[in-house]
Scaffold this motif. Structure first.
Motif, PDB file in Angstrom:
ATOM      1  N   MET A 169      17.838  -6.217  -7.637  1.00  0.00           N
ATOM      2  CA  MET A 169      18.367  -5.593  -6.416  1.00  0.00           C
ATOM      3  C   MET A 169      17.590  -5.677  -5.175  1.00  0.00           C
ATOM      4  O   MET A 169      16.493  -6.285  -5.034  1.00  0.00           O
ATOM      5  N   ASP A 170      18.274  -5.435  -4.088  1.00  0.00           N
ATOM      6  CA  ASP A 170      17.447  -5.516  -2.623  1.00  0.00           C
ATOM      7  C   ASP A 170      16.754  -4.461  -2.445  1.00  0.00           C
ATOM      8  O   ASP A 170      17.159  -3.312  -2.573  1.00  0.00           O
ATOM      9  N   LYS A 171      15.536  -4.838  -2.377  1.00  0.00           N
ATOM     10  CA  LYS A 171      14.541  -3.686  -1.928  1.00  0.00           C
ATOM     11  C   LYS A 171      14.232  -2.509  -3.055  1.00  0.00           C
ATOM     12  O   LYS A 171      13.711  -1.781  -2.791  1.00  0.00           O
ATOM     13  N   THR A 172      14.322  -3.021  -4.260  1.00  0.00           N
ATOM     14  CA  THR A 172      14.424  -2.149  -5.525  1.00  0.00           C
ATOM     15  C   THR A 172      13.945  -2.925  -6.478  1.00  0.00           C
ATOM     16  O   THR A 172      14.589  -4.087  -6.786  1.00  0.00           O
ATOM     17  N   ILE A 173      12.872  -2.546  -7.367  1.00  0.00           N
ATOM     18  CA  ILE A 173      12.478  -2.992  -8.449  1.00  0.00           C
ATOM     19  C   ILE A 173      12.551  -1.816  -9.668  1.00  0.00           C
ATOM     20  O   ILE A 173      12.668  -0.864  -9.523  1.00  0.00           O
TER      21      ILE A 173
ATOM     22  N   LYS B 275      11.893   3.612 -17.742  1.00  0.00           N
ATOM     23  CA  LYS B 275      11.959   2.656 -16.578  1.00  0.00           C
ATOM     24  C   LYS B 275      12.015   3.583 -15.425  1.00  0.00           C
ATOM     25  O   LYS B 275      12.898   4.620 -15.558  1.00  0.00           O
ATOM     26  N   PHE B 276      11.699   3.292 -14.358  1.00  0.00           N
ATOM     27  CA  PHE B 276      11.797   3.935 -13.039  1.00  0.00           C
ATOM     28  C   PHE B 276      12.188   2.764 -11.909  1.00  0.00           C
ATOM     29  O   PHE B 276      11.729   1.851 -12.049  1.00  0.00           O
ATOM     30  N   HIS B 277      13.024   3.285 -11.313  1.00  0.00           N
ATOM     31  CA  HIS B 277      13.413   2.501 -10.104  1.00  0.00           C
ATOM     32  C   HIS B 277      12.451   2.767  -8.760  1.00  0.00           C
ATOM     33  O   HIS B 277      12.301   3.981  -8.593  1.00  0.00           O
ATOM     34  N   ALA B 278      11.934   1.770  -8.241  1.00  0.00           N
ATOM     35  CA  ALA B 278      11.140   2.065  -7.236  1.00  0.00           C
ATOM     36  C   ALA B 278      11.438   1.074  -5.968  1.00  0.00           C
ATOM     37  O   ALA B 278      12.197  -0.004  -6.049  1.00  0.00           O
ATOM     38  N   HIS B 279      11.220   1.496  -4.647  1.00  0.00           N
ATOM     39  CA  HIS B 279      11.290   1.044  -3.406  1.00  0.00           C
ATOM     40  C   HIS B 279      10.315  -0.036  -3.232  1.00  0.00           C
ATOM     41  O   HIS B 279       9.345   0.055  -3.029  1.00  0.00           O
ATOM     42  N   ASP B 280      10.972  -1.359  -3.041  1.00  0.00           N
ATOM     43  CA  ASP B 280       9.904  -2.256  -2.639  1.00  0.00           C
ATOM     44  C   ASP B 280      10.406  -3.089  -1.512  1.00  0.00           C
ATOM     45  O   ASP B 280      11.477  -3.840  -1.236  1.00  0.00           O
ATOM     46  N   GLN B 281       9.843  -2.468  -0.297  1.00  0.00           N
ATOM     47  CA  GLN B 281      10.218  -2.783   1.198  1.00  0.00           C
ATOM     48  C   GLN B 281      10.598  -4.219   1.560  1.00  0.00           C
ATOM     49  O   GLN B 281      11.326  -4.704   2.024  1.00  0.00           O
ATOM     50  N   GLU B 282       9.386  -4.990   1.029  1.00  0.00           N
ATOM     51  CA  GLU B 282       9.297  -6.380   1.434  1.00  0.00           C
ATOM     52  C   GLU B 282       9.910  -7.296   0.291  1.00  0.00           C
ATOM     53  O   GLU B 282       9.692  -8.693   0.448  1.00  0.00           O
ATOM     54  N   ASN B 283      10.500  -6.837  -0.720  1.00  0.00           N
ATOM     55  CA  ASN B 283      10.892  -7.796  -1.852  1.00  0.00           C
ATOM     56  C   ASN B 283       9.560  -8.575  -2.366  1.00  0.00           C
ATOM     57  O   ASN B 283      10.028  -9.904  -2.515  1.00  0.00           O
TER      58      ASN B 283
ATOM     59  N   GLY C 123       7.214  -9.229 -14.129  1.00  0.00           N
ATOM     60  CA  GLY C 123       5.918  -9.479 -14.918  1.00  0.00           C
ATOM     61  C   GLY C 123       4.793  -9.045 -14.287  1.00  0.00           C
ATOM     62  O   GLY C 123       3.571  -8.764 -14.734  1.00  0.00           O
ATOM     63  N   ASP C 124       5.015  -8.655 -12.613  1.00  0.00           N
ATOM     64  CA  ASP C 124       3.861  -8.211 -12.076  1.00  0.00           C
ATOM     65  C   ASP C 124       3.439  -6.684 -12.811  1.00  0.00           C
ATOM     66  O   ASP C 124       4.387  -5.884 -13.239  1.00  0.00           O
ATOM     67  N   THR C 125       2.185  -6.633 -12.343  1.00  0.00           N
ATOM     68  CA  THR C 125       1.758  -5.277 -12.746  1.00  0.00           C
ATOM     69  C   THR C 125       1.633  -4.499 -11.507  1.00  0.00           C
ATOM     70  O   THR C 125       1.024  -5.041 -10.554  1.00  0.00           O
ATOM     71  N   VAL C 126       2.345  -3.393 -11.367  1.00  0.00           N
ATOM     72  CA  VAL C 126       2.370  -2.500 -10.136  1.00  0.00           C
ATOM     73  C   VAL C 126       1.945  -1.111 -10.167  1.00  0.00           C
ATOM     74  O   VAL C 126       1.940  -0.485 -11.004  1.00  0.00           O
ATOM     75  N   ARG C 127       1.682  -0.511  -9.083  1.00  0.00           N
ATOM     76  CA  ARG C 127       1.072   1.033  -8.854  1.00  0.00           C
ATOM     77  C   ARG C 127       2.345   1.586  -8.184  1.00  0.00           C
ATOM     78  O   ARG C 127       2.712   1.013  -7.136  1.00  0.00           O
ATOM     79  N   ILE C 128       2.966   2.709  -8.507  1.00  0.00           N
ATOM     80  CA  ILE C 128       3.983   3.366  -7.967  1.00  0.00           C
ATOM     81  C   ILE C 128       3.922   4.656  -7.712  1.00  0.00           C
ATOM     82  O   ILE C 128       3.184   5.254  -8.437  1.00  0.00           O
ATOM     83  N   GLU C 129       4.370   5.228  -6.731  1.00  0.00           N
ATOM     84  CA  GLU C 129       4.109   6.506  -6.442  1.00  0.00           C
ATOM     85  C   GLU C 129       5.487   7.314  -5.963  1.00  0.00           C
ATOM     86  O   GLU C 129       6.253   6.753  -5.404  1.00  0.00           O
ATOM     87  N   GLU C 130       5.314   8.745  -6.389  1.00  0.00           N
ATOM     88  CA  GLU C 130       6.489   9.583  -6.283  1.00  0.00           C
ATOM     89  C   GLU C 130       6.640   9.840  -4.874  1.00  0.00           C
ATOM     90  O   GLU C 130       5.854  10.116  -4.208  1.00  0.00           O
ATOM     91  N   CYS C 131       7.932   9.943  -4.509  1.00  0.00           N
ATOM     92  CA  CYS C 131       8.337  10.223  -2.976  1.00  0.00           C
ATOM     93  C   CYS C 131       9.638  10.817  -2.907  1.00  0.00           C
ATOM     94  O   CYS C 131      10.304  11.329  -3.994  1.00  0.00           O
ATOM     95  N   ARG C 132      10.124  11.031  -1.566  1.00  0.00           N
ATOM     96  CA  ARG C 132      11.406  11.815  -1.784  1.00  0.00           C
ATOM     97  C   ARG C 132      12.486  10.935  -2.172  1.00  0.00           C
ATOM     98  O   ARG C 132      12.311   9.745  -2.204  1.00  0.00           O
ATOM     99  N   PRO C 133      13.667  11.595  -2.597  1.00  0.00           N
ATOM    100  CA  PRO C 133      14.771  10.569  -3.030  1.00  0.00           C
ATOM    101  C   PRO C 133      15.378   9.849  -2.099  1.00  0.00           C
ATOM    102  O   PRO C 133      15.745  10.071  -0.918  1.00  0.00           O
ATOM    103  N   LEU C 134      15.296   8.476  -2.341  1.00  0.00           N
ATOM    104  CA  LEU C 134      15.892   7.437  -1.601  1.00  0.00           C
ATOM    105  C   LEU C 134      17.363   7.137  -1.684  1.00  0.00           C
ATOM    106  O   LEU C 134      17.893   6.459  -0.982  1.00  0.00           O
TER     107      LEU C 134
ATOM    108  N   LYS D 260      20.372   7.565  -5.364  1.00  0.00           N
ATOM    109  CA  LYS D 260      20.624   8.426  -6.570  1.00  0.00           C
ATOM    110  C   LYS D 260      19.456   8.133  -7.548  1.00  0.00           C
ATOM    111  O   LYS D 260      19.168   9.168  -8.316  1.00  0.00           O
ATOM    112  N   THR D 261      19.076   7.084  -7.792  1.00  0.00           N
ATOM    113  CA  THR D 261      18.144   6.992  -8.831  1.00  0.00           C
ATOM    114  C   THR D 261      16.737   6.540  -8.402  1.00  0.00           C
ATOM    115  O   THR D 261      15.795   6.526  -9.198  1.00  0.00           O
ATOM    116  N   LYS D 262      16.619   6.185  -7.111  1.00  0.00           N
ATOM    117  CA  LYS D 262      15.468   5.648  -6.666  1.00  0.00           C
ATOM    118  C   LYS D 262      14.497   7.015  -6.080  1.00  0.00           C
ATOM    119  O   LYS D 262      14.818   7.541  -5.047  1.00  0.00           O
ATOM    120  N   THR D 263      13.358   7.388  -6.692  1.00  0.00           N
ATOM    121  CA  THR D 263      12.433   8.414  -6.041  1.00  0.00           C
ATOM    122  C   THR D 263      11.022   8.131  -6.071  1.00  0.00           C
ATOM    123  O   THR D 263      10.149   9.027  -6.253  1.00  0.00           O
TER     124      THR D 263
END
Length: 89
Positions: free
Chosen positions: A17-21, A43-51, A56-67, A69-72
């Motif tokens: 997806m565009d800007k979503t992982i 599984k969590f949908h997360a916002h990835d601004q720069e794509n 396979g990458d290991t990432v750290r995600i943080e909770e935020c306001r709803p962006l 329906k599924t991305k928070t």
């Protein structure tokens, strides 16, 4: 804004997806009766601004306001990059 937003570490399983992982987060819990450790995953949908994330990458995600329906969640940092797949000859 929340003082201490929740943060999780997981593995990127999709970046189509565009800007979503999609990040798979695994945790280990102990069975209440048998005391054996069991793996639980979600599984969590997360916002990835720069794509910038790859599968396979290991990432750290943080909770935020709803962006959406599924991305928070939003991407904070890439902890480790995926190993390049070796081409079988």
């Amino acid at each position: 804004m929340e003082q201490n937003p929740r943060s999780l570490v997981g593995t990127v399983v999709s970046n189509r997806m565009d800007k979503t992982i999609v990040v798979l987060v695994e945790r280990r819990i102990q069975h209440p009766l048998y005391k054996k450790y069991i793996r639980r995953s979600k599984k969590f949908h997360a916002h990835d601004q720069e794509n910038q994330c790859q599968i396979g990458d290991t990432v750290r995600i943080e909770e935020c306001r709803p962006l959406s329906k599924t991305k928070t969640w939003r991407l904070v940092s890439i902890v480790g990059h995926a190993l390049a797949e070796e081409v079988a000859s």
